[in-house]
Design an enzyme around this catalytic site. Structure first.
Site: not given
Length: 248
Positions: A23, A136
Site C-alpha cells: 500500500h 498485515e
C-alpha cells in the site's frame, strides 16, 4: 554448457503472474517517521492514505497504464483495510466516475478516508475482491485493525466482500501480536489459495510485514541473489512482479 544446470523449464499452464503491491504511504507510516511508537496510537486506527500516498498511487497508475499492465490484469485482491483498498482502486480502478452510467456503483465513493478524491469508477477495470489472509500482522497496533465490513461496503460499493466471514474484526486482538512464524504460515496459505484461482495474472495489494514474512519462505532453492530479490523489504506503493509456479 555449464549454464544449463542453473536454468529450468516449467509448463506455462502451471504458472501465474502475481503483481505484489505494498500500500501507499498511510498516516501511520508518516507518524512512525517522527515517533517509532506511533503504530500503537489509537489515532491511526485503520490508517488511511496521506496526500503523498495518493501521489504515489497516481504515479503507479500512470506506470501500469503506460506499460500495458493495466490491460492484462484479470483480478485485483486487496487486504480489507482502508489503506490497501484505497491503493488498489486508485491504481487499478476505472477512469473517473459517472453515476448516470448504467447505475453502476463506484469502486470508491467520493472523499473516502478524508482523501478529497473523487469517486472511482468500476467500469473498464478488473474485478476487485478482499481477503483476510493477506492482512498485515494482526494484533496490538490499532492501525492494523479493520472496520466492520458493513462500513466498508458503503465506502467501496463495487468491491466484492463475500469472502469475509465476519462483519466485525474478530482476528485482531488488543493484547496479542502475531509472531513472524504465524504471519508466514498465513502467507503460505494465501499463496496456495492463489494457485487454485482460474485467473493467470493477478494483482495483490497488501502490507510490508505480510510480504516480508511470506516471501522469506520462498527462494530457498535459488541462488542467494535471487532469494534476496524475492524477499527484500517493499517500499510504499512498490510493485514487484513474480511468477508463481504450481509444483503440486
Amino acid at each position: 554448457m555449464d549454464g544449463v544446470t542453473s536454468s529450468g523449464l516449467f509448463p506455462l499452464q502451471r504458472c501465474k503472474t502475481i503483481h505484489l503491491v505494498r500500500h501507499a504511504q498511510g498516516i501511520h507510516n508518516k507518524g512512525h517517521e517522527k515517533d517509532h511508537r506511533a503504530y500503537s496510537s489509537p489515532e491511526f486506527f485503520d490508517a488511511h492514505l496521506t496526500p503523498l500516498g495518493w501521489d504515489q498511487v497516481d504515479n503507479l497508475r500512470k506506470h501500469i497504464k503506460s506499460c500495458g499492465l493495466s490491460k492484462r490484469i484479470e483480478l485485483v485482491i486487496a487486504s480489507p483495510l482502508l489503506r490497501t483498498m484505497q491503493t488498489a482502486v486508485g491504481v487499478f480502478g476505472g477512469d473517473g466516475y459517472d453515476d448516470g452510467v448504467n447505475n453502476t456503483p463506484p469502486l470508491m465513493v467520493e472523499n473516502t478516508g478524508d482523501s478529497g478524491r473523487p469517486a472511482i469508477s468500476s467500469l473498464n477495470c478488473p474485478p476487485f475482491v478482499v481477503v483476510e489472509d493477506c492482512r498485515e500482522r494482526l494484533g496490538v497496533n490499532p492501525c492494523d485493525k479493520r472496520r466492520s465490513i458493513s462500513e466498508y461496503q458503503k465506502l467501496f460499493p463495487a468491491i466484492d466482500f463475500s469472502l469475509i466471514e465476519n462483519d466485525e474484526d474478530i482476528l485482531w486482538k488488543a493484547d496479542i501480536r502475531e509472531t513472524d512464524e504465524e504471519v508466514a504460515a498465513r502467507g503460505v496459505k494465501f499463496i496456495s489459495w492463489l494457485c487454485t484461482l482460474k485467473e493467470k495474472e493477478i494483482a495483490v495489494v497488501t502490507h510490508s510485514a505480510f510480504l516480508f514474512q511470506t516471501l522469506q519462505t520462498f527462494g530457498g532453492d535459488c541462488h542467494p541473489i535471487i532469494k534476496e530479490e524475492i524477499s527484500k523489504q517493499f517500499g510504499n506503493c512498490e510493485l514487484r512482479s513474480m511468477l508463481l509456479v504450481d509444483r503440486s
